[in-house]
Scaffold this active site. Structure first.
Site, PDB file in Angstrom:
ATOM      1  CE1 TYR A 109      -3.075   3.219   0.452  1.00  0.00           C
ATOM      2  CE2 TYR A 109      -2.913   3.338   2.798  1.00  0.00           C
ATOM      3  CZ  TYR A 109      -3.398   4.036   1.506  1.00  0.00           C
ATOM      4  OH  TYR A 109      -4.234   4.682   1.566  1.00  0.00           O
ATOM      5  CG  ASP A 155      -4.359   2.016  -3.938  1.00  0.00           C
ATOM      6  OD1 ASP A 155      -3.839   2.107  -4.715  1.00  0.00           O
ATOM      7  OD2 ASP A 155      -4.754   2.554  -2.763  1.00  0.00           O
ATOM      8  CG  HIS A 259      -8.967   1.368  -4.801  1.00  0.00           C
ATOM      9  ND1 HIS A 259      -8.020   1.788  -5.550  1.00  0.00           N
ATOM     10  CD2 HIS A 259      -8.837   2.491  -3.540  1.00  0.00           C
ATOM     11  CE1 HIS A 259      -7.510   2.532  -4.649  1.00  0.00           C
ATOM     12  NE2 HIS A 259      -7.673   3.158  -3.969  1.00  0.00           N
TER      13      HIS A 259
END
Length: 269
Positions: A109, A155, A259
């Site tokens: 992340y 992500d 997302h």
């Protein structure tokens, strides 16, 4: 032996645990990597996950912010976390699962970077650039164990290519698509000899998104997306990736993440 690996920024796993189990039941990935779990360590909602058939859970969480986790039907041979930028802010976790060769899965992340793309006045953007530099250095040292294949998901908060955003021209000065970020992400990919599996299946001249802002009144009609979520693999594993799915319908579920899940399907993995 086939393998399906999915990645999803869930934006609070406890709030959206019903969506997680819906994904697991409907698409049956072997491994699901979650980002932005926003869940303190030890409070991960493991019960519904295990009820769905995912007995193996690795989590790295903190209260209120960030956090990553991996849930799996395959047992873990090993698991690890790595701090970046001198912070313990729960942005990386990895596991190794058995396959034709052992497969190490990195779940990342990357910091979002705030709104102003100037590291001199925006500490969050400076943090993001430092994170990118450290990630490049780490992969440059060969962090994939010898004799293993590896998959990197997460992500990454960067849309690196022109058609990874709804408007290349309009977003060149917007955090997530500025040249300093996109060039940095492509350096990481090159340094680690990673293959971008989404673009292996969808040509670079075609639009491809995994994120649509909450700010849009009608996200589907506006379709102003960005490709912030990625699945990469080592070169030896890439030919076995027969399919990529961007599960866009999840953006229209009740109380969704901004997302959507992305899933790669491998044969002989």
């Amino acid at each position: 032996m086939s393998l399906k690996v999915a990645t999803w920024n869930i934006n609070s796993v406890r709030l959206r645990i019903g969506l997680v189990t819906k994904l697991l039941e409907r698409w049956q990935p072997d491994v699901l990597c979650l980002q932005e779990t926003k869940c303190p360590q030890g409070q991960f909602p493991s019960g519904p996950i295990r009820d769905a058939g995912y007995e193996h859970i690795a989590e790295f969480g903190q209260k209120g912010y960030h956090g990553v986790a991996i849930v799996s039907r395959r047992p873990f041979l090993a698991q690890a976390t790595k701090p970046f930028c001198g912070k313990e802010d729960c942005r990386h976790i990895s596991v190794t699962v058995a396959g034709t060769k052992p497969i190490t899965i990195h779940n990342l992340y990357v910091p979002a970077g705030g709104d102003e793309p100037d590291p001199k006045i925006n500490e969050k953007f400076a943090h993001k650039l430092q994170f990118i530099d450290e990630l490049e250095a780490w992969f440059g040292k060969g962090c994939v164990p010898k004799g293993h294949e590896s998959i990197l998901v997460g992500d990454l908060n960067i849309a690196p290519l022109e058609h990874d955003v709804w408007s290349h021209k309009d977003l060149l000065k917007v955090v997530s698509h500025t040249p300093i970020e996109t060039e940095g992400l492509l350096r990481i990919q090159k340094k680690g000899k990673w293959v971008d599996l989404l673009r292996q299946h969808v040509p670079a001249d075609q639009k491809l998104y995994t994120w649509w802002s909450y700010r849009a009144r009608d996200w589907l009609a506006a379709d102003r997306g960005r490709r912030l979520d990625h699945i990469w693999s080592t070169a030896g594993l890439a030919p076995n990736c027969g399919k990529i799915d961007i599960l866009k319908e999840a953006r229209g579920w009740e109380q969704p993440s901004d997302h959507v899940p992305v899933m790669a399907s491998f044969t002989a993995a």
